[in-house]
Design a protein around this motif. Sequence first.
Motif, PDB file in Angstrom:
ATOM      1  N   PHE A  33      61.142  -3.515 -13.916  1.00  0.00           N
ATOM      2  CA  PHE A  33      62.139  -4.347 -13.243  1.00  0.00           C
ATOM      3  C   PHE A  33      61.928  -5.820 -13.575  1.00  0.00           C
ATOM      4  O   PHE A  33      62.869  -6.534 -13.938  1.00  0.00           O
ATOM      5  CB  PHE A  33      62.081  -4.133 -11.726  1.00  0.00           C
ATOM      6  CG  PHE A  33      63.017  -5.028 -10.966  1.00  0.00           C
ATOM      7  CD1 PHE A  33      64.371  -4.738 -10.895  1.00  0.00           C
ATOM      8  CD2 PHE A  33      62.537  -6.166 -10.339  1.00  0.00           C
ATOM      9  CE1 PHE A  33      65.236  -5.566 -10.198  1.00  0.00           C
ATOM     10  CE2 PHE A  33      63.405  -7.004  -9.643  1.00  0.00           C
ATOM     11  CZ  PHE A  33      64.744  -6.701  -9.577  1.00  0.00           C
ATOM     12  N   ILE A  34      60.685  -6.279 -13.461  1.00  0.00           N
ATOM     13  CA  ILE A  34      60.387  -7.690 -13.730  1.00  0.00           C
ATOM     14  C   ILE A  34      60.658  -8.022 -15.194  1.00  0.00           C
ATOM     15  O   ILE A  34      61.245  -9.062 -15.509  1.00  0.00           O
ATOM     16  CB  ILE A  34      58.941  -8.024 -13.321  1.00  0.00           C
ATOM     17  CG1 ILE A  34      58.822  -7.980 -11.791  1.00  0.00           C
ATOM     18  CG2 ILE A  34      58.522  -9.393 -13.846  1.00  0.00           C
ATOM     19  CD1 ILE A  34      57.410  -8.072 -11.278  1.00  0.00           C
ATOM     20  N   THR A  35      60.278  -7.122 -16.084  1.00  0.00           N
ATOM     21  CA  THR A  35      60.541  -7.333 -17.508  1.00  0.00           C
ATOM     22  C   THR A  35      62.034  -7.462 -17.762  1.00  0.00           C
ATOM     23  O   THR A  35      62.487  -8.382 -18.449  1.00  0.00           O
ATOM     24  CB  THR A  35      59.962  -6.169 -18.344  1.00  0.00           C
ATOM     25  OG1 THR A  35      58.551  -6.103 -18.132  1.00  0.00           O
ATOM     26  CG2 THR A  35      60.249  -6.360 -19.817  1.00  0.00           C
ATOM     27  N   PHE A  36      62.812  -6.547 -17.183  1.00  0.00           N
ATOM     28  CA  PHE A  36      64.264  -6.590 -17.348  1.00  0.00           C
ATOM     29  C   PHE A  36      64.831  -7.910 -16.828  1.00  0.00           C
ATOM     30  O   PHE A  36      65.657  -8.557 -17.483  1.00  0.00           O
ATOM     31  CB  PHE A  36      64.916  -5.419 -16.608  1.00  0.00           C
ATOM     32  CG  PHE A  36      66.411  -5.522 -16.531  1.00  0.00           C
ATOM     33  CD1 PHE A  36      67.201  -5.195 -17.622  1.00  0.00           C
ATOM     34  CD2 PHE A  36      67.026  -5.954 -15.363  1.00  0.00           C
ATOM     35  CE1 PHE A  36      68.580  -5.297 -17.549  1.00  0.00           C
ATOM     36  CE2 PHE A  36      68.407  -6.055 -15.284  1.00  0.00           C
ATOM     37  CZ  PHE A  36      69.195  -5.731 -16.386  1.00  0.00           C
ATOM     38  N   MET A  37      64.399  -8.313 -15.650  1.00  0.00           N
ATOM     39  CA  MET A  37      64.932  -9.531 -15.050  1.00  0.00           C
ATOM     40  C   MET A  37      64.568 -10.767 -15.880  1.00  0.00           C
ATOM     41  O   MET A  37      65.411 -11.640 -16.097  1.00  0.00           O
ATOM     42  CB  MET A  37      64.431  -9.687 -13.608  1.00  0.00           C
ATOM     43  CG  MET A  37      64.919  -8.596 -12.668  1.00  0.00           C
ATOM     44  SD  MET A  37      66.714  -8.537 -12.521  1.00  0.00           S
ATOM     45  CE  MET A  37      66.987  -9.860 -11.374  1.00  0.00           C
ATOM     46  N   LEU A  38      63.342 -10.853 -16.334  1.00  0.00           N
ATOM     47  CA  LEU A  38      62.933 -12.004 -17.151  1.00  0.00           C
ATOM     48  C   LEU A  38      63.730 -12.071 -18.451  1.00  0.00           C
ATOM     49  O   LEU A  38      64.137 -13.152 -18.881  1.00  0.00           O
ATOM     50  CB  LEU A  38      61.435 -11.947 -17.446  1.00  0.00           C
ATOM     51  CG  LEU A  38      60.515 -12.212 -16.261  1.00  0.00           C
ATOM     52  CD1 LEU A  38      59.072 -11.939 -16.639  1.00  0.00           C
ATOM     53  CD2 LEU A  38      60.686 -13.637 -15.747  1.00  0.00           C
ATOM     54  N   LEU A  39      63.947 -10.903 -19.069  1.00  0.00           N
ATOM     55  CA  LEU A  39      64.742 -10.867 -20.293  1.00  0.00           C
ATOM     56  C   LEU A  39      66.201 -11.224 -20.004  1.00  0.00           C
ATOM     57  O   LEU A  39      66.814 -12.003 -20.750  1.00  0.00           O
ATOM     58  CB  LEU A  39      64.654  -9.492 -20.956  1.00  0.00           C
ATOM     59  CG  LEU A  39      63.320  -9.150 -21.600  1.00  0.00           C
ATOM     60  CD1 LEU A  39      63.256  -7.670 -21.953  1.00  0.00           C
ATOM     61  CD2 LEU A  39      63.081 -10.004 -22.825  1.00  0.00           C
ATOM     62  N   ALA A  40      66.755 -10.681 -18.924  1.00  0.00           N
ATOM     63  CA  ALA A  40      68.156 -10.932 -18.589  1.00  0.00           C
ATOM     64  C   ALA A  40      68.388 -12.407 -18.248  1.00  0.00           C
ATOM     65  O   ALA A  40      69.430 -12.966 -18.581  1.00  0.00           O
ATOM     66  CB  ALA A  40      68.578 -10.050 -17.426  1.00  0.00           C
ATOM     67  N   MET A  41      67.406 -13.038 -17.597  1.00  0.00           N
ATOM     68  CA  MET A  41      67.536 -14.452 -17.242  1.00  0.00           C
ATOM     69  C   MET A  41      67.124 -15.369 -18.394  1.00  0.00           C
ATOM     70  O   MET A  41      67.129 -16.578 -18.250  1.00  0.00           O
ATOM     71  CB  MET A  41      66.696 -14.758 -15.994  1.00  0.00           C
ATOM     72  CG  MET A  41      67.215 -14.083 -14.747  1.00  0.00           C
ATOM     73  SD  MET A  41      66.323 -14.523 -13.225  1.00  0.00           S
ATOM     74  CE  MET A  41      64.631 -14.183 -13.622  1.00  0.00           C
ATOM     75  N   GLN A  42      66.740 -14.765 -19.501  1.00  0.00           N
ATOM     76  CA  GLN A  42      66.315 -15.487 -20.708  1.00  0.00           C
ATOM     77  C   GLN A  42      65.126 -16.409 -20.426  1.00  0.00           C
ATOM     78  O   GLN A  42      65.017 -17.497 -20.980  1.00  0.00           O
ATOM     79  CB  GLN A  42      67.479 -16.249 -21.322  1.00  0.00           C
ATOM     80  CG  GLN A  42      68.585 -15.319 -21.773  1.00  0.00           C
ATOM     81  CD  GLN A  42      69.765 -16.045 -22.379  1.00  0.00           C
ATOM     82  OE1 GLN A  42      69.870 -17.270 -22.318  1.00  0.00           O
ATOM     83  NE2 GLN A  42      70.656 -15.288 -22.982  1.00  0.00           N
ATOM     84  N   LYS A  43      64.232 -15.944 -19.562  1.00  0.00           N
ATOM     85  CA  LYS A  43      62.985 -16.674 -19.297  1.00  0.00           C
ATOM     86  C   LYS A  43      61.960 -16.377 -20.384  1.00  0.00           C
ATOM     87  O   LYS A  43      61.081 -17.192 -20.650  1.00  0.00           O
ATOM     88  CB  LYS A  43      62.408 -16.285 -17.933  1.00  0.00           C
ATOM     89  CG  LYS A  43      63.293 -16.626 -16.765  1.00  0.00           C
ATOM     90  CD  LYS A  43      63.349 -18.113 -16.572  1.00  0.00           C
ATOM     91  CE  LYS A  43      64.134 -18.453 -15.316  1.00  0.00           C
ATOM     92  NZ  LYS A  43      64.233 -19.899 -15.116  1.00  0.00           N
ATOM     93  N   VAL A  44      62.069 -15.181 -20.966  1.00  0.00           N
ATOM     94  CA  VAL A  44      61.236 -14.781 -22.100  1.00  0.00           C
ATOM     95  C   VAL A  44      62.132 -14.031 -23.081  1.00  0.00           C
ATOM     96  O   VAL A  44      63.210 -13.570 -22.720  1.00  0.00           O
ATOM     97  CB  VAL A  44      60.050 -13.869 -21.687  1.00  0.00           C
ATOM     98  CG1 VAL A  44      59.084 -14.580 -20.773  1.00  0.00           C
ATOM     99  CG2 VAL A  44      60.540 -12.589 -21.063  1.00  0.00           C
ATOM    100  N   ASP A  45      61.642 -13.904 -24.306  1.00  0.00           N
ATOM    101  CA  ASP A  45      62.387 -13.099 -25.275  1.00  0.00           C
ATOM    102  C   ASP A  45      61.620 -11.806 -25.538  1.00  0.00           C
ATOM    103  O   ASP A  45      60.478 -11.635 -25.118  1.00  0.00           O
ATOM    104  CB  ASP A  45      62.654 -13.880 -26.564  1.00  0.00           C
ATOM    105  CG  ASP A  45      61.382 -14.367 -27.250  1.00  0.00           C
ATOM    106  OD1 ASP A  45      60.282 -13.929 -26.861  1.00  0.00           O
ATOM    107  OD2 ASP A  45      61.491 -15.176 -28.177  1.00  0.00           O
ATOM    108  N   ARG A  46      62.261 -10.882 -26.217  1.00  0.00           N
ATOM    109  CA  ARG A  46      61.644  -9.573 -26.480  1.00  0.00           C
ATOM    110  C   ARG A  46      60.353  -9.711 -27.294  1.00  0.00           C
ATOM    111  O   ARG A  46      59.401  -8.976 -27.074  1.00  0.00           O
ATOM    112  CB  ARG A  46      62.627  -8.662 -27.198  1.00  0.00           C
ATOM    113  CG  ARG A  46      63.753  -8.218 -26.306  1.00  0.00           C
ATOM    114  CD  ARG A  46      64.542  -7.070 -26.919  1.00  0.00           C
ATOM    115  NE  ARG A  46      65.665  -6.719 -26.089  1.00  0.00           N
ATOM    116  CZ  ARG A  46      65.596  -6.017 -24.967  1.00  0.00           C
ATOM    117  NH1 ARG A  46      64.439  -5.587 -24.542  1.00  0.00           N
ATOM    118  NH2 ARG A  46      66.677  -5.747 -24.268  1.00  0.00           N
ATOM    119  N   ARG A  47      60.337 -10.649 -28.222  1.00  0.00           N
ATOM    120  CA  ARG A  47      59.145 -10.849 -29.067  1.00  0.00           C
ATOM    121  C   ARG A  47      57.946 -11.248 -28.206  1.00  0.00           C
ATOM    122  O   ARG A  47      56.840 -10.752 -28.397  1.00  0.00           O
ATOM    123  CB  ARG A  47      59.441 -11.911 -30.130  1.00  0.00           C
ATOM    124  CG  ARG A  47      58.313 -12.163 -31.064  1.00  0.00           C
ATOM    125  CD  ARG A  47      58.111 -10.986 -31.973  1.00  0.00           C
ATOM    126  NE  ARG A  47      56.817 -11.089 -32.622  1.00  0.00           N
ATOM    127  CZ  ARG A  47      56.128 -10.069 -33.039  1.00  0.00           C
ATOM    128  NH1 ARG A  47      56.612  -8.861 -32.934  1.00  0.00           N
ATOM    129  NH2 ARG A  47      54.967 -10.228 -33.609  1.00  0.00           N
TER     130      ARG A  47
END
Length: 136
Positions: A45-59
């Motif tokens: 959930f946290i990973t999804f949210m951080l990616l969706a909010m563009q706080k981090v990228d997949r790399r």
Amino acid sequence: ASCVAHINARAAAKAEKDFLRREITFDDLDHLDVNDDGKVCQLDFITFMLLAMQKVDRRTMKDLTSIFNALDAGKTGFIEKEDLILLRQRKRLAKRLRREARHRKKLYEKGYPRIEVGKTQTSKRVYDHLEGYRIN
């Protein structure tokens, strides 16, 4: 330029706030459910949210996962004191083996015959690499 940056930052903050307030849908749950068991763990959930909010990228997430996996020497899914001890032992062993290999290389370069050590002392074999035949 400063005014434009401020406006963009405010718009981004509002979009993030709206995103966080919205309800999670069944489609979101299906997307988050990586192992198809109908559940979403906190990390996913946290990973999804951080990616969706563009706080981090997949790399970045992939790099952090690699670092975690390297530290989890016991492959338990947790980083424990035993993992750090094991990693330290592996590092010391690798350092010792590199040092011994450099030492053997220097001896060989000075003209000493190369020694290959087997499992026991009696299975030592000495090869004369310059002549290409075994010395008994």
